[in-house]
Enzyme design. Structure first.
Site, PDB file in Angstrom:
ATOM      1  N   ASP A 224      68.342 -19.366  64.641  1.00 45.62           N
ATOM      2  CA  ASP A 224      67.922 -18.419  65.673  1.00 45.62           C
ATOM      3  C   ASP A 224      66.403 -18.270  65.574  1.00 45.62           C
ATOM      4  O   ASP A 224      65.730 -19.177  65.112  1.00 45.62           O
ATOM      5  CB  ASP A 224      68.656 -17.089  65.505  1.00 45.62           C
ATOM      6  CG  ASP A 224      68.881 -16.360  66.828  1.00 45.62           C
ATOM      7  OD1 ASP A 224      67.879 -16.025  67.489  1.00 45.62           O
ATOM      8  OD2 ASP A 224      70.046 -16.120  67.206  1.00 45.62           O
ATOM      9  N   HIS A 247      64.627 -20.921  67.041  1.00 39.55           N
ATOM     10  CA  HIS A 247      64.375 -20.535  68.434  1.00 39.55           C
ATOM     11  C   HIS A 247      62.946 -20.053  68.651  1.00 39.55           C
ATOM     12  O   HIS A 247      62.648 -19.458  69.680  1.00 39.55           O
ATOM     13  CB  HIS A 247      65.364 -19.448  68.868  1.00 39.55           C
ATOM     14  CG  HIS A 247      66.780 -19.931  68.947  1.00 39.55           C
ATOM     15  ND1 HIS A 247      67.823 -19.130  69.372  1.00 39.55           N
ATOM     16  CD2 HIS A 247      67.337 -21.143  68.667  1.00 39.55           C
ATOM     17  CE1 HIS A 247      68.958 -19.822  69.340  1.00 39.55           C
ATOM     18  NE2 HIS A 247      68.679 -21.042  68.910  1.00 39.55           N
TER      19      HIS A 247
END
Length: 399
Positions: A224, A247
């Site tokens: 993430d 991310h």
């Protein structure tokens, strides 16, 4: 009564001064040390050492002198640990030379928010070591579509101040790796976060409602955001961070609540993104909110095959489910992108998708050069106002 009160005040002040003097003048070997092995911990990776860890903390926290909790080399299984303050002396060192291992059965702590947490602590140094969250079985559960707990964060600092974390490694957390929530003056340096790019919700460092947070010289690869910055955070400095997989470095998501504190005064510089979903990102839900993001600087960033190198997404909706259909109330202003170089994995390298209700203002693009393979990359803007200077490729679409 007056004289007794005066004496007590004098003693308290003297103890405080002694604590500070010890912290600054005594070598670590002379400070009080509490070795978890001496208190019953076993370095076999399977015997629960939680009581020994908590006992060491209780002794250090109640000491009027600078003190150290020492975890020697070896693998120590800890079911869970909550280290509560406030402590008598604001000079405690947590020296980890070994590895602390979480339960392999995710059901043991999966419904807890945290595996290890420091709460209401002032003056803490955490050095070295590895935290192994053993999160793979929970990720597999989530991937299967079964009903699974959210998972626990490897390490959280809550409502604390004057914290240093140096040389710590966090591996395979069930959920977030390191959380800084409601804190002041926290410095994380030389931190390494490692988890597969497919591991869900495993943010590397998550900052929420905190002030004066510094993240330096760290390497983060996870499933993430490498760093995520939530509402109520201000005065952040992030420098020399390598991100990937992951991310990207994200401000947000913002705007989930209608009444929400903003994010301001954030500097992200000398960062490298490799194979990430995003580079530098600001994201907000498309719904009314009093929140904002302002005075943000992204400087000296290198993008290596990044899907969205520069992105503002005010219609954020992961997985396209349960999405609000309104416009974002988050006001984004005074955001500078300076010296952003490298390659995009998609044709649109710059995407500034702002709110029609609260258009972005004061966006600055300075010396940006992003390419897409052998082609020219593109920029896409909606309701984004600002200026461009120096060489800017792809060409600016700001209004």
């Amino acid at each position: 009564m007056g004289s007794t009160s005066t004496v007590n005040t004098f003693i308290s002040a003297a103890l405080t001064l002694t604590c500070i003097a010890l912290f600054y003048t005594l070598p670590a070997t002379l400070a009080a040390q509490y070795n978890v092995v001496s208190l019953g911990a076993r370095a076999d990776g399977k015997t629960d050492s939680s009581k020994a860890f908590l006992s060491a903390w209780a002794s250090a926290c109640s000491s009027s002198e600078a003190s150290t909790v020492y975890i020697p080399k070896g693998s120590f299984y800890v079911k869970s640990a909550t280290f509560n303050g406030p402590c008598k002396c604001s000079s405690i060192t947590f020296q980890i030379d070994g590895t602390i291992v979480a339960p392999s059965d995710y059901s043991v702590i999966g419904k807890s928010e945290n595996w290890i947490i420091f709460s209401h602590v002032t003056g803490l140094n955490v050095y070295g070591g590895t935290l192994d969250g053993q999160g793979s079985t929970l990720w597999a559960c989530k991937k299967s579509g079964k009903s699974c707990p959210d998972g626990a964060t490897n390490l959280e600092f809550s409502n604390s101040k004057n914290i240093l974390v140096s040389g710590l490694s966090s591996v395979n957390s069930q959920m977030f790796h390191i959380v800084v929530s409601g804190c002041q003056n926290v410095k994380l340096q030389g931190v390494k976060v490692t988890a597969p790019g497919t591991s869900p919700n495993t943010d590397g460092i998550h900052v929420s409602q905190s002030t004066g947070i510094t993240i330096l010289n760290s390497k983060i690869g996870t499933g993430d955001d490498c760093v995520s910055i939530s509402p109520g955070s201000k005065d952040l400095w992030i420098e020399n961070v390598a991100c990937g997989p992951g991310h990207g470095i994200s401000i947000g998501s913002l705007g989930w609540k209608s009444q929400e504190a903003g994010v301001q005064n954030v500097t992200v510089k000398t960062v490298t993104f490799t194979g990430t979903q995003n580079g530098v990102r600001i994201k907000s839900w498309a719904r009314p909110s009093t929140g904002f993001a302002r005075n943000i600087l992204f400087q000296h960033a290198v993008m290596n095959n990044v899907q969205n190198p520069i992105i503002i997404d005010q219609h954020y909706c992961p997985h396209n489910t349960g999405c609000p259909t309104q416009e974002s109330g988050i006001k984004i202003s005074d955001v500078t992108y300076q010296d952003i170089q490298g390659t995009s994995a998609t044709k649109v390298a710059v995407k500034l998708d702002c709110s029609s209700k609260n258009p972005c203002t004061g966006i600055k693009l300075q010396d940006v050069k992003l390419t897409y393979g052998s082609q020219m990359a593109q920029a896409s803007c909606a309701h984004a106002g600002g200026t461009a200077s120096g060489l800017v490729q792809p060409s600016s679409c700001l209004i």
